[in-house]
Structures are given as structure tokens and as C-alpha cells.
Scaffold this motif. Structure first.
Motif, PDB file in Angstrom:
ATOM      1  N   THR A  13      78.127  15.431  -2.166  1.00 25.27           N
ATOM      2  CA  THR A  13      77.093  16.262  -2.790  1.00 25.27           C
ATOM      3  C   THR A  13      76.749  17.456  -1.905  1.00 25.27           C
ATOM      4  O   THR A  13      76.716  18.608  -2.356  1.00 25.27           O
ATOM      5  CB  THR A  13      75.825  15.409  -3.006  1.00 25.27           C
ATOM      6  OG1 THR A  13      76.178  14.306  -3.849  1.00 25.27           O
ATOM      7  CG2 THR A  13      74.704  16.205  -3.621  1.00 25.27           C
ATOM      8  N   TYR A  14      76.501  17.197  -0.623  1.00 24.95           N
ATOM      9  CA  TYR A  14      76.013  18.270   0.245  1.00 24.95           C
ATOM     10  C   TYR A  14      77.118  19.219   0.684  1.00 24.95           C
ATOM     11  O   TYR A  14      76.863  20.416   0.885  1.00 24.95           O
ATOM     12  CB  TYR A  14      75.228  17.678   1.422  1.00 24.95           C
ATOM     13  CG  TYR A  14      73.882  17.193   0.953  1.00 24.95           C
ATOM     14  CD1 TYR A  14      72.832  18.075   0.765  1.00 24.95           C
ATOM     15  CD2 TYR A  14      73.674  15.853   0.618  1.00 24.95           C
ATOM     16  CE1 TYR A  14      71.603  17.650   0.284  1.00 24.95           C
ATOM     17  CE2 TYR A  14      72.453  15.416   0.134  1.00 24.95           C
ATOM     18  CZ  TYR A  14      71.419  16.320  -0.031  1.00 24.95           C
ATOM     19  OH  TYR A  14      70.201  15.905  -0.526  1.00 24.95           O
ATOM     20  N   PHE A 100      68.380  12.470  -4.814  1.00 22.46           N
ATOM     21  CA  PHE A 100      69.632  12.135  -4.123  1.00 22.46           C
ATOM     22  C   PHE A 100      69.628  10.700  -3.576  1.00 22.46           C
ATOM     23  O   PHE A 100      70.563   9.933  -3.866  1.00 22.46           O
ATOM     24  CB  PHE A 100      69.942  13.155  -3.019  1.00 22.46           C
ATOM     25  CG  PHE A 100      71.153  12.779  -2.219  1.00 22.46           C
ATOM     26  CD1 PHE A 100      72.438  12.944  -2.740  1.00 22.46           C
ATOM     27  CD2 PHE A 100      71.026  12.218  -0.952  1.00 22.46           C
ATOM     28  CE1 PHE A 100      73.564  12.564  -2.009  1.00 22.46           C
ATOM     29  CE2 PHE A 100      72.145  11.848  -0.218  1.00 22.46           C
ATOM     30  CZ  PHE A 100      73.416  12.022  -0.741  1.00 22.46           C
ATOM     31  N   GLU A 104      72.259   8.201  -5.118  1.00 21.50           N
ATOM     32  CA  GLU A 104      73.372   7.940  -4.198  1.00 21.50           C
ATOM     33  C   GLU A 104      73.498   6.444  -3.902  1.00 21.50           C
ATOM     34  O   GLU A 104      74.579   5.870  -4.007  1.00 21.50           O
ATOM     35  CB  GLU A 104      73.134   8.731  -2.897  1.00 21.50           C
ATOM     36  CG  GLU A 104      74.215   8.579  -1.854  1.00 21.50           C
ATOM     37  CD  GLU A 104      75.440   9.447  -2.124  1.00 21.50           C
ATOM     38  OE1 GLU A 104      75.512  10.071  -3.204  1.00 21.50           O
ATOM     39  OE2 GLU A 104      76.305   9.482  -1.254  1.00 21.50           O
ATOM     40  N   PRO A 164      74.878  19.401  -8.081  1.00 23.44           N
ATOM     41  CA  PRO A 164      75.754  18.321  -7.583  1.00 23.44           C
ATOM     42  C   PRO A 164      75.073  16.945  -7.566  1.00 23.44           C
ATOM     43  O   PRO A 164      75.725  15.931  -7.791  1.00 23.44           O
ATOM     44  CB  PRO A 164      76.104  18.773  -6.157  1.00 23.44           C
ATOM     45  CG  PRO A 164      75.896  20.250  -6.161  1.00 23.44           C
ATOM     46  CD  PRO A 164      74.730  20.469  -7.074  1.00 23.44           C
ATOM     47  N   VAL A 165      73.742  16.940  -7.330  1.00 29.39           N
ATOM     48  CA  VAL A 165      73.019  15.660  -7.323  1.00 29.39           C
ATOM     49  C   VAL A 165      73.082  15.020  -8.714  1.00 29.39           C
ATOM     50  O   VAL A 165      73.379  13.831  -8.870  1.00 29.39           O
ATOM     51  CB  VAL A 165      71.550  15.890  -6.871  1.00 29.39           C
ATOM     52  CG1 VAL A 165      70.705  14.654  -7.119  1.00 29.39           C
ATOM     53  CG2 VAL A 165      71.499  16.278  -5.396  1.00 29.39           C
ATOM     54  N   GLY A 168      76.850  14.238  -9.914  1.00 31.60           N
ATOM     55  CA  GLY A 168      77.357  13.002  -9.312  1.00 31.60           C
ATOM     56  C   GLY A 168      76.882  11.793 -10.090  1.00 31.60           C
ATOM     57  O   GLY A 168      77.646  10.857 -10.364  1.00 31.60           O
TER      58      GLY A 168
END
Ligand SMILES: N[C@@H](CCC(=O)N[C@@H](CS)C(=O)NCC(=O)O)C(=O)O
Length: 207
Positions: A13-14, A100, A104, A164-165, A168
Motif C-alpha cells: 500500500t505505502y 489501513f 491490512e 491503495p488502502v 487493497g
């Protein structure tokens, strides 16, 4: 050599957040595959990414993205009006501090460990996380419905951190179902996925 060297895991993600910020600023970038917690990783807390740019070694994606935007993009991704800036900063913080970690640990990593590394799927962990993930998605959807949330103005760093968070999460089976129930959030994802910086940084695993 590329103008920005990003040391990080490739499906991350990052790492992607920094890649998108580079694309937006028109900076060439390369990603050097480096595992978090590995001896080559220079991050003092074992995270990725670590970034080299302009002779600097930078960590922490907020600092990195703001530097790239300030030094190379005329700060175009950060609203100058204080109220709009506060909204953008608020959503960056929500993405980093709440969404996140929840996504995650509760869904994204269990599915990656299962699909990529072949470990048994941690079903109990997923079941425990689902109510909180569902509440978080409900909050995001309600905020967009109320006043647009972060989506009301120009494309900002908030979009760069949130995409992206949320993407995902959407790539997991339960995340896909949860996001599909959020009309406004789904619409934002569908529009944002066509932005050139997002297209250029797609994960190989994306369908
Ligand atoms: N606060 C860090 C967070 C970075 C982060 O959590 N990266 C994840 C990958 S997306 C990571 O390194 N995970 C590995 C681990 O926690 O061991 C930043 O903003 O750069």
C-alpha cells in the motif's frame, strides 16, 4: 538512474502511495524490492518504503508525499485554503491510523498469506475483523453522502492515500462485497482507477 528510488515490497500500500505521488509530480521512479524487517531495509521501525530523492533519505509516506509535492509539483496536491487542507489532512490521518491497520490485519494480509505464500486462510481472524471493517466502510460511505468527504474538490494527497488502502481491501472477497454495498465509495473508486497515476502504478495482482 531514476529521480526517485523507492525501497519497498512490490505489493505494498505505502510503496504504491509514493509511486502515485511520483507519477503526479512527473518524477521518474524505480522500486527496488526490499522486504520490511530485512537487514537491507534502513527503516528504523522495519517498515517500507524508504525513499532516496534529491540526496535525501526519507521515511514515512506522509513526509515523503508532501516533500515530492512541495519540491517537485508546486504543492498541487495540497489545498491552499485552510478548511480544504484540514479536510484532506483529516482523511489522510483516517486512512493511516484507522482504515489501513483494520483492513491490512483483518483481511488483506490473511488473503495475501493464503494466496501468495500458501498458508491456510486465517478464517477466525477474518470473522473477528469483519464487523469493524463493515462499520468503517459504513462511516466512509456516510461521510461521502453527507458532504462529499474528501471527494468534493480537486484530486489531493487524500485521494492518493485512500485509493491503495481501499483498493487493497476491494481485492479480497469480503472486501469486494463490502465495498459493492457502498454506492458512493464504489463510484469514487471506479473514477479514480482511471487516473493516469493510478493506472501507471497498478499492482500485478489486479485483474
Ligand atoms: N507509517 C509508515 C507505514 C508503512 C507501512 O506500514 N508499510 C507496510 C507495508 S504497506 C509495512 O512495512 N509492513 C510490514 C510490517 O509492518 O512488518 C509510512 O507511512 O510509511
Amino acid at each position: 538512474m531514476a529521480e526517485v528510488r523507492i525501497f519497498g515490497t512490490v505489493i505494498s500500500t505505502y510503496t504504491r502511495i509514493v509511486q502515485i505521488a511520483c507519477e503526479e509530480a512527473g518524477l521518474s521512479h524505480e522500486t527496488i524490492a526490499t522486504a520490511a524487517q530485512s537487514p537491507e531495509n534502513r527503516h528504523p521501525f522495519g517498515k517500507v518504503p524508504v525513499v532516496e530523492v534529491d540526496g535525501l533519505e526519507l521515511i514515512e509516506s506522509v513526509a515523503i508525499a508532501q516533500y515530492l509535492d512541495n519540491a517537485h509539483n508546486g504543492s498541487a496536491l495540497q489545498p491552499s485554503a485552510p478548511a480544504a487542507r484540514a479536510i484532506s489532512d483529516k482523511w489522510i490521518a483516517i486512512a493511516n491510523n484507522y482504515l489501513f491497520p483494520l483492513f491490512e490485519h483483518g483481511l488483506v494480509m490473511p488473503w495475501i498469506m493464503h494466496r501468495v505464500a500458501g498458508f491456510p486462510l486465517e478464517r477466525e481472524k477474518i470473522e473477528r475483523a469483519l464487523p469493524n471493517i463493515s462499520r468503517a466502510l459504513g462511516f466512509v460511505e456516510a461521510e461521502i453522502q453527507k458532504d462529499g468527504g474528501w471527494t468534493g474538490g480537486d484530486f489531493t494527497l487524500a485521494d492518493i492515500f485512500l485509493y491503495p488502502v481501499l483498493r487493497g481491501l476491494q481485492l479480497t472477497p469480503q472486501g469486494e462485497v463490502g465495498i459493492a454495498q457502498c454506492d458512493r465509495l464504489s463510484a469514487w473508486l471506479a473514477v479514480t482507477e482511471n487516473r493516469p497515476s493510478i493506472v501507471a502504478t497498478r499492482w500485478e495482482s489486479e485483474p
